[in-house]
Write a protein that holds these residues in place. Structure first.
Motif, PDB file in Angstrom:
ATOM      1  N   PRO A   1      -1.002  11.570  -2.783  1.00 15.02           N
ATOM      2  CA  PRO A   1      -2.434  11.867  -2.853  1.00 15.02           C
ATOM      3  C   PRO A   1      -2.767  13.299  -2.438  1.00 15.02           C
ATOM      4  O   PRO A   1      -2.041  13.919  -1.644  1.00 15.02           O
ATOM      5  N   VAL A   2      -3.849  13.794  -2.970  1.00 12.36           N
ATOM      6  CA  VAL A   2      -4.387  15.088  -2.546  1.00 12.36           C
ATOM      7  C   VAL A   2      -5.464  14.849  -1.495  1.00 12.36           C
ATOM      8  O   VAL A   2      -6.133  13.821  -1.488  1.00 12.36           O
ATOM      9  N   TRP A   3      -5.630  15.849  -0.610  1.00  8.35           N
ATOM     10  CA  TRP A   3      -6.720  15.750   0.371  1.00  8.35           C
ATOM     11  C   TRP A   3      -7.335  17.112   0.686  1.00  8.35           C
ATOM     12  O   TRP A   3      -8.067  17.271   1.654  1.00  8.35           O
ATOM     13  N   GLY A   4      -7.062  18.087  -0.152  1.00  6.64           N
ATOM     14  CA  GLY A   4      -7.693  19.371   0.049  1.00  6.64           C
ATOM     15  C   GLY A   4      -6.992  20.468  -0.737  1.00  6.64           C
ATOM     16  O   GLY A   4      -6.130  20.209  -1.576  1.00  6.64           O
ATOM     17  N   LEU A   5      -7.404  21.689  -0.448  1.00  7.47           N
ATOM     18  CA  LEU A   5      -6.879  22.864  -1.125  1.00  7.47           C
ATOM     19  C   LEU A   5      -6.263  23.805  -0.105  1.00  7.47           C
ATOM     20  O   LEU A   5      -6.710  23.877   1.049  1.00  7.47           O
ATOM     21  N   GLY A   6      -5.242  24.536  -0.528  1.00  8.25           N
ATOM     22  CA  GLY A   6      -4.605  25.497   0.367  1.00  8.25           C
ATOM     23  C   GLY A   6      -3.332  26.021  -0.249  1.00  8.25           C
ATOM     24  O   GLY A   6      -2.584  25.279  -0.893  1.00  8.25           O
ATOM     25  N   ARG A   7      -3.088  27.299  -0.052  1.00 10.09           N
ATOM     26  CA  ARG A   7      -1.911  27.923  -0.667  1.00 10.09           C
ATOM     27  C   ARG A   7      -0.626  27.570   0.064  1.00 10.09           C
ATOM     28  O   ARG A   7       0.447  27.555  -0.526  1.00 10.09           O
ATOM     29  N   GLU A   8      -0.714  27.286   1.364  1.00 14.35           N
ATOM     30  CA  GLU A   8       0.491  27.030   2.144  1.00 14.35           C
ATOM     31  C   GLU A   8       0.431  25.656   2.786  1.00 14.35           C
ATOM     32  O   GLU A   8      -0.636  25.212   3.224  1.00 14.35           O
ATOM     33  N   VAL A   9       1.577  24.990   2.856  1.00 14.05           N
ATOM     34  CA  VAL A   9       1.697  23.727   3.574  1.00 14.05           C
ATOM     35  C   VAL A   9       1.808  24.037   5.057  1.00 14.05           C
ATOM     36  O   VAL A   9       2.658  24.838   5.474  1.00 14.05           O
ATOM     37  N   ARG A  10       0.946  23.430   5.861  1.00 13.47           N
ATOM     38  CA  ARG A  10       0.953  23.668   7.301  1.00 13.47           C
ATOM     39  C   ARG A  10       1.464  22.421   8.012  1.00 13.47           C
ATOM     40  O   ARG A  10       0.786  21.378   8.032  1.00 13.47           O
ATOM     41  N   ASP A  11       2.660  22.514   8.577  1.00 12.72           N
ATOM     42  CA  ASP A  11       3.242  21.378   9.294  1.00 12.72           C
ATOM     43  C   ASP A  11       2.356  20.984  10.470  1.00 12.72           C
ATOM     44  O   ASP A  11       1.881  21.838  11.227  1.00 12.72           O
ATOM     45  N   GLY A  12       2.152  19.683  10.617  1.00  9.72           N
ATOM     46  CA  GLY A  12       1.335  19.176  11.718  1.00  9.72           C
ATOM     47  C   GLY A  12      -0.143  19.090  11.407  1.00  9.72           C
ATOM     48  O   GLY A  12      -0.935  18.658  12.245  1.00  9.72           O
ATOM     49  N   ASP A  13      -0.534  19.484  10.200  1.00 10.48           N
ATOM     50  CA  ASP A  13      -1.950  19.543   9.847  1.00 10.48           C
ATOM     51  C   ASP A  13      -2.604  18.163   9.865  1.00 10.48           C
ATOM     52  O   ASP A  13      -3.697  17.988  10.414  1.00 10.48           O
ATOM     53  N   LEU A  14      -1.954  17.173   9.238  1.00 10.03           N
ATOM     54  CA  LEU A  14      -2.566  15.842   9.156  1.00 10.03           C
ATOM     55  C   LEU A  14      -2.720  15.220  10.543  1.00 10.03           C
ATOM     56  O   LEU A  14      -3.786  14.685  10.873  1.00 10.03           O
TER      57      LEU A  14
ATOM     58  N   ASN B   1       0.832  -1.200   0.000  1.00 18.98           N
ATOM     59  CA  ASN B   1       0.000   0.000   0.000  1.00 18.98           C
ATOM     60  C   ASN B   1       0.871   1.256   0.000  1.00 18.98           C
ATOM     61  O   ASN B   1       2.081   1.185  -0.218  1.00 18.98           O
ATOM     62  N   LEU B   2       0.256   2.389   0.263  1.00 16.02           N
ATOM     63  CA  LEU B   2       0.939   3.672   0.361  1.00 16.02           C
ATOM     64  C   LEU B   2       0.933   4.079   1.830  1.00 16.02           C
ATOM     65  O   LEU B   2      -0.132   4.171   2.443  1.00 16.02           O
ATOM     66  N   ARG B   3       2.120   4.333   2.403  1.00 15.52           N
ATOM     67  CA  ARG B   3       2.222   4.621   3.830  1.00 15.52           C
ATOM     68  C   ARG B   3       2.743   6.038   4.071  1.00 15.52           C
ATOM     69  O   ARG B   3       3.596   6.536   3.324  1.00 15.52           O
ATOM     70  N   VAL B   4       2.248   6.647   5.121  1.00 18.04           N
ATOM     71  CA  VAL B   4       2.518   8.052   5.406  1.00 18.04           C
ATOM     72  C   VAL B   4       3.954   8.233   5.895  1.00 18.04           C
ATOM     73  O   VAL B   4       4.442   7.482   6.743  1.00 18.04           O
ATOM     74  N   LYS B   5       4.621   9.251   5.372  1.00 18.87           N
ATOM     75  CA  LYS B   5       6.006   9.548   5.734  1.00 18.87           C
ATOM     76  C   LYS B   5       6.090  10.279   7.077  1.00 18.87           C
ATOM     77  O   LYS B   5       5.081  10.793   7.587  1.00 18.87           O
ATOM     78  N   PRO B   6       7.300  10.351   7.668  1.00 23.44           N
ATOM     79  CA  PRO B   6       7.460  11.032   8.960  1.00 23.44           C
ATOM     80  C   PRO B   6       7.055  12.505   8.930  1.00 23.44           C
ATOM     81  O   PRO B   6       6.575  13.038   9.931  1.00 23.44           O
ATOM     82  N   LEU B   7       7.286  13.176   7.796  1.00 24.47           N
ATOM     83  CA  LEU B   7       6.821  14.551   7.614  1.00 24.47           C
ATOM     84  C   LEU B   7       5.708  14.501   6.572  1.00 24.47           C
ATOM     85  O   LEU B   7       5.964  14.594   5.361  1.00 24.47           O
ATOM     86  N   PRO B   8       4.462  14.340   7.008  1.00 27.19           N
ATOM     87  CA  PRO B   8       3.400  13.997   6.069  1.00 27.19           C
ATOM     88  C   PRO B   8       2.807  15.166   5.287  1.00 27.19           C
ATOM     89  O   PRO B   8       2.171  14.941   4.254  1.00 27.19           O
ATOM     90  N   ASP B   9       2.977  16.379   5.773  1.00 28.79           N
ATOM     91  CA  ASP B   9       2.270  17.502   5.166  1.00 28.79           C
ATOM     92  C   ASP B   9       3.040  18.038   3.965  1.00 28.79           C
ATOM     93  O   ASP B   9       4.196  18.460   4.069  1.00 28.79           O
ATOM     94  N   ALA B  10       2.389  17.983   2.805  1.00 26.04           N
ATOM     95  CA  ALA B  10       3.022  18.401   1.559  1.00 26.04           C
ATOM     96  C   ALA B  10       1.976  19.084   0.692  1.00 26.04           C
ATOM     97  O   ALA B  10       0.795  19.169   1.047  1.00 26.04           O
TER      98      ALA B  10
END
Length: 439
Positions: A185-198, A99-108
């Motif tokens: 994968p995409v999961w939303g819209l936003g101009r800036e990447v916010r660390d810790g969001d997921l 499968n596809l697994r989440v990286k240590p820094l997931p927010d991109a």
């Protein structure tokens, strides 16, 4: 009108529920443990002493016990009066799937899209993950060291495929995917990447306080449920059949034989994690988990090293994993004289280069179990021109010095996000396993 099956489909219905409830190895073993608890099994801790005096639920007395470690479970049933040198009958399987697994820094993200950074686990059919509605599941670790299972089982993520207008060659030349660039994968819209969001989102969804999650093991899954397929509902389509189909059959078989007081062996289920990437972990088949549990069971019943050696010498393991049914569109990829078919019963896997652990004596053991269960079985070997896969079978045989036989169920679309099996085969596999565990 659908044609009736020759076999009870109740177990296949139950398999479909098991698949849906197991989006990660951690969920799969929790579900297996819950089913075994209903059959009278009780959990024992690896950090407790395994004797009747030290623990109210010990591994010393008769009855069903199980150990959980991460995404792995080892469960066993000790018949009343079993001697320390009583041999084991083991069903081995694995709980993980590509499968596809989440990286240590997931927010991109980029160009106004919010994305989740993922890493490829195992060997998935990458194209099968495109344009799927994906959920997110796995294990969260909190500041106090405890863990919490999480399962967002709704459309949350999607890996969008490039439109054909922007890649006119795809139909003629085939799809070419770069694992790093094309599968985020995409999961939303936003101009800036916010660390810790997921992780903040998962804390909120799980009712966990903000900032409490300090570790995670997360993976994507298709939220499309398993389903019967075909005019006569002869097929089942669903996720993670490789290899939760075998885990489910093993749980069902172990629960069934635990109702018998008179067994010549100690039946065991060992479902490991990390088979898809080599089994080398503390919860994998190439780790010490199975050997440690079996040895402690012998010693907890008053046995010596000599008893342990005698028990292992008489032990047999069925390594159960899915195999390849003959594909109607690619029959030339299969051995010309070995064409396993869905709904034809379990397959016996053979490879003389020991990619599978089956030999002639192992074949006889499995044939005897199938005969007693009135279950047909088929033989599988790879085409000599095609590389052969492998299983936990050779690892188990070599690591523990026990006779091992490789079997499974023939399916199509192995390692796809959605695989295909015969609707009768889960019932046939579970019945063959039950007869095998009875000794």
């Amino acid at each position: 009108m659908s044609a009736p099956s020759r076999f009870d489909r109740g177990l296949t219905d139950d398999l479909m529920s098991f698949l849906a409830a197991g989006p990660s190895p951690y969920h799969a073993v929790a579900n297996a443990a819950e089913r075994l608890e209903k059959a009278g099994f009780r959990q024992v801790s690896e950090t407790d002493a395994w004797d009747a005096e030290a623990s109210p639920v010990s591994a010393a007395g008769s009855g069903g016990r199980y150990v959980l470690r991460g995404g792995a479970i080892v469960a066993w049933y000790v018949p009343e009066g079993a001697a320390p040198h009583t041999p084991f009958r083991i069903v081995g399987a694995h709980t993980d799937s590509p499968n596809l697994r989440v990286k240590p820094l997931p927010d991109a993200g980029a160009h106004g899209w919010r994305q989740v950074a993922v890493e490829i686990y195992g060997g998935p059919l990458l194209n099968s993950w495109l344009d799927r509605d994906l959920g997110l599941a796995g294990r969260l670790t909190l500041r106090d060291g405890s863990t919490r299972l999480v399962n967002i089982d709704r459309p949350l993520l999607r890996v969008p495929q490039l439109a054909i207008h922007l890649d006119r060659s795809v139909s003629a030349e085939g799809l070419k995917l770069d694992k790093q660039r094309h599968l985020q994968p995409v999961w939303g819209l936003g101009r800036e990447v916010r660390d810790g969001d997921l992780i903040a989102f998962l804390e909120e969804e799980s009712g966990i306080g903000a900032g409490e999650v300090t570790g995670w093991d997360l993976m994507t899954h298709s939220v499309e449920p398993p389903a019967y397929l075909g005019r006569d509902r002869e097929l089942v389509a669903g996720p993670r059949m490789d290899n939760l189909l075998s885990v489910h059959a093993g749980v069902s078989a172990l629960a069934a034989v635990s109702q018998s007081a008179d067994l010549p062996c100690i039946p065991v289920l060992a479902a490991f994690d990390h088979e898809e990437n080599g089994s080398q972990s503390d919860t994998g088949a190439d780790g010490p988990l199975l050997g440690g549990v079996l040895e402690r069971s012998v010693f907890a019943r008053g046995g010596s090293y000599e008893d342990r050696a005698r028990a292992f010498a008489g032990t047999v393991c069925l390594s159960s994993d899915t195999g390849h049914a003959v594909h109607p569109n690619y029959a030339e990829r299969h051995d010309p004289t070995h064409h396993p078919r869905v709904n034809g019963g379990p397959i016996l896997k053979v490879n003389v280069n020991n990619r599978y652990a089956t030999d002639g004596s192992g074949r006889a053991i499995f044939a005897d179990a199938c005969e007693r269960a009135n279950v047909p079985f088929q033989s599988f070997v790879s085409n000599n021109s095609m590389p052969c896969g492998t299983t936990i079978g050779p690892i188990t045989a070599a690591r523990h010095g026990i006779r091992t036989v490789d079997i499974g169920v023939a399916i199509l679309s192995m390692h796809s996000v959605r695989e295909l099996c015969g609707a009768d085969d889960p019932y046939l596999l579970a019945n063959a396993m039950t007869a095998f565990l009875e000794g």
